[in-house]
Enzyme design. Sequence first.
Site, mmCIF file in Angstrom:
data_model
loop_
_atom_site.group_PDB
_atom_site.id
_atom_site.type_symbol
_atom_site.label_atom_id
_atom_site.label_comp_id
_atom_site.label_asym_id
_atom_site.label_seq_id
_atom_site.Cartn_x
_atom_site.Cartn_y
_atom_site.Cartn_z
ATOM 1 N N LYS A 167 0.827 -1.212 0.000
ATOM 2 C CA LYS A 167 0.000 0.000 0.000
ATOM 3 C C LYS A 167 0.857 1.256 0.000
ATOM 4 C CE LYS A 167 -3.161 2.994 0.105
ATOM 5 N NZ LYS A 167 -4.046 3.324 1.215
ATOM 6 N N VAL A 168 1.896 1.316 0.828
ATOM 7 C CA VAL A 168 2.716 2.533 0.829
ATOM 8 C C VAL A 168 3.498 2.654 -0.477
ATOM 9 C CG1 VAL A 168 2.827 2.692 3.337
ATOM 10 C CG2 VAL A 168 4.646 1.483 2.132
#
Length: 321
Positions: A167-168
């Site tokens: 996600k990051v």
Amino acid sequence: MKTGFIGLGNVGGKLAGSLLRNGIDLRVHDLDPSLVADFVARGAGEGGGPAEMMRACDVVITCLPSPAASAAVMAEMLPEIRPGKIWMEMSTTDADEILRLGALVAQAGGTAVECPVSGGCHRADTGNISIFAGGPRAAVEAAMPLLKHLGRRILHTGDLGTASKLKVMTNYLATVHLVALCEAMTTMKAAGLDLTTTYEAIRISSGTSFVHETESQLILSGSRDVNFTMDLIQKDIGLFQKLADQGGVPLEMSPLLIEIMRDGQRRFGERAQSNRIIERLEQATGLQVLADGFPLVLVDDEPEAEGAEVTRSVSPLAAAE
């Protein structure tokens, strides 16, 4: 399953709304009582605090703005976790922290699944967002009935911690393209190009992206309200930089991106909308990067449908070769 949802902000409120809309037995909690009252008026139950919610529910979902906030909520919930209880973390958080908290949940007999989302608030609002699900296969399958109401595409990423890392990474890539688009559109304006034509040229070319087809519209309309703020951008790209540092990867663009966003915060405020970063270049050039006919608010026009797990491991083109 009796389901609790903690965190009714820009993203969490929309995700919780998808559960309520689809008939899930839902209890909610937020530090802002007006957000809770709105959900109660629509048929949700008032969850009380995190401990009360974990005690009463089979599943508790958290969607919070920072790792510190998640840790504080978990500290309250932990004494109430028993075998059979499931914690679903939908915040964008630190992989190391999700592993730490997940271990505490497991020690108490519960199950932890991380489920960060990607695709923008407008898609969270319609249940059409994408979800990365990290955790043991059995845990992800237990959460799947809820995930299918929360998102359209669900990818099991592997063990706990993998979803947070991915996600990051995706938020880092989105931020890279946001800044690149700001530079591209300002340069085209300076070169005398029509910005509506510029938008279409990017959209139909190899230079396009999800960020362009969404955030560029809000830049050009002058709205610049994408429901995502610079402090959240800094958290996410900082977590990506941490992963690179841990892996000994000498990134070059990432430190520059962090400094660009810091400058944006100094100019426009710590919690300024992220796509206001275009205004640094407007100030430097005296130009206005605006065009008629673009929306002030993004609306997802894709019909809502039950989500499904993504299982394809190769692209269609690769499979055909």
